[in-house]
Design a protein around this motif. Structure first.
Motif, short mmCIF file in Angstrom:
data_model
loop_
_atom_site.label_atom_id
_atom_site.label_comp_id
_atom_site.label_asym_id
_atom_site.label_seq_id
_atom_site.Cartn_x
_atom_site.Cartn_y
_atom_site.Cartn_z
N VAL A 292 0.43 -1.34 0.28
CA VAL A 292 -0.02 -0.17 -0.54
C VAL A 292 0.81 1.24 0.73
N SER A 293 2.17 1.11 -0.60
CA SER A 293 2.88 2.17 -0.58
C SER A 293 3.10 3.64 -1.17
N LYS A 294 1.74 3.48 -2.15
CA LYS A 294 1.08 4.23 -3.14
C LYS A 294 0.52 5.14 -2.13
N LEU A 295 -0.30 4.59 -1.69
CA LEU A 295 -1.56 5.67 -0.79
C LEU A 295 -0.29 6.16 0.25
N THR A 296 0.11 5.34 0.92
CA THR A 296 1.42 6.36 1.93
C THR A 296 2.24 6.83 1.47
N SER A 297 2.46 6.68 0.68
CA SER A 297 2.98 7.65 -0.16
C SER A 297 3.00 9.55 -0.42
N ILE A 298 1.23 9.43 -0.49
CA ILE A 298 1.03 10.86 -0.41
C ILE A 298 0.45 11.49 1.11
N GLY A 299 0.72 10.17 2.05
CA GLY A 299 0.63 11.07 3.49
C GLY A 299 -0.46 10.31 3.85
N PHE A 300 -0.94 9.38 3.64
CA PHE A 300 -2.42 8.52 4.86
C PHE A 300 -1.54 7.38 5.69
N LYS A 301 -2.29 7.56 7.08
CA LYS A 301 -1.55 6.80 7.82
C LYS A 301 -3.41 5.99 8.72
N PHE A 302 -2.94 4.40 8.36
CA PHE A 302 -3.75 3.57 8.54
C PHE A 302 -4.16 3.12 9.97
N ARG A 303 -5.36 3.02 10.35
CA ARG A 303 -5.62 2.65 12.09
C ARG A 303 -5.02 1.24 11.77
#
Length: 325
Positions: A292-303
């Motif tokens: 999921v690095s594509k999403l986390t690379s734009i600043g997303f953090k998961f619970r």
């Protein structure tokens, strides 16, 4: 609340994810047009009208996935369209092509045809699924699955994995249509969605989790190994990829991937008074992880998985579906 951000449409507005998405869009300052099949069903829609900002900035309009042109009025004047509506059937179906595949594919194209008529449109965000990536038999277990991977249509047909097939074919049809029509499309591919339900009517996935917490294993047995994600994270992800100007293509949205026995081990330790199964029978399912690095690379953090189930359990208890611990 932030300043007014413009007008957007959410299809399938009363659904588990869509309700959370509308909640997040209203809190962010959007005017939301939600589509539902029956605007007169007050019981089914009451939870939407209780959302902060709903009375001022929510309109519900009737639309049906299988009615050509029925989304024209809802998307008219909207800068963004979030297409979340798709069939998820918990019961066995007699005609999967008519009951699952056709509504998913034709319904998506119906919404997109309405989008094409709308000169105000800036971007469409389509809710796909990680099942459009992971139903395949040719991957290396040492290499996490990512957005370039697609589920095998042949495999899905052979094993009658209708949900994965519907999501795969609907997303592929959306990409083809949007490329031809010059529509800016972004797709979100959540794993198994867990968390509190805003509606008292539980969707299929929430009912499956309730069953697991009550000791029923049948709906989880086929998972074997599964990604999990908080429903609010999926909603926030949709808003992020809509607003982020450099967001393009597909985005896997998943917090963690667990085997069934890893999941029930965590759950039974966390909720010892619930009738959670102790173990599942081993399934011959391939090991996989999701990148999921594509999403986390734009600043997303998961619970965490603990937080998503804590929130889910608290909600099920508050709504009377589960006895207090």
């Amino acid at each position: 609340m932030e300043p007014f951000k413009g007008r957007v449409c959410v299809t399938g507005a009363s659904g588990f994810l869509a309700s959370w998405l509308i909640k997040r869009l209203l809190l962010s300052g959007y005017y939301v047009i939600g589509t539902v099949r029956d605007t007169g069903n007050d019981t089914k829609l009451a939870h939407l009208w209780r959302l902060e900002g709903a009375k001022e900035r929510l309109t519900l309009m009737r639309a049906d996935l299988m009615e050509d042109g029925s989304f024209d009025d809802a998307v008219k004047g909207c800068a963004g369209v979030f297409h979340t509506a798709s069939p998820v059937l918990s019961r066995p179906v007699s005609d999967p092509k008519a009951e699952i595949l056709r509504p998913a594919i034709e319904g998506t194209l119906n919404v997109l045809r309405s989008c094409k008529k709308n000169p105000s449109l800036r971007r469409v965000v389509l809710t796909s699924s990680s099942s459009a990536v992971r139903a395949r038999d040719d991957f290396d277990p040492n290499v996490p699955l990512e957005e370039s991977c697609w589920s095998s249509v042949e495999l899905c047909e052979r094993f009658q994995i209708w949900y994965a097939l519907s999501k795969t074919l609907a997303e592929k049809a959306a990409w083809e249509f949007c490329e031809e029509s010059k529509i800016d499309l972004v797709t979100v591919l959540p794993s198994f969605v867990v968390g509190p339900s805003l509606s008292p009517d539980l969707c299929t996935t929430a009912s499956d989790v309730l069953g697991l917490l009550q000791g029923k294993t049948e709906r989880f047995e086929w998972h074997g190994r599964m990604g999990y994600v908080h429903v609010d994270d999926v909603a926030l992800c949709h808003v992020l990829v809509y607003e982020h100007k450099d967001a393009h293509g597909r985005f896997l949205c998943s917090s963690v991937v667990l085997d069934n026995n890893e999941l029930v081990s965590m759950l039974s330790a966390r909720y010892p008074t619930l009738s959670i199964p102790k173990r599942f029978k081993a399934l011959d399912r391939p090991y996989y992880e999701l990148n999921v690095s594509k999403l986390t690379s734009i600043g997303f953090k998961f619970r965490s998985v603990e937080e998503m189930f804590d929130d889910c359990v608290a909600s099920l208890m508050a709504q009377g579906h589960l006895s207090p611990v």
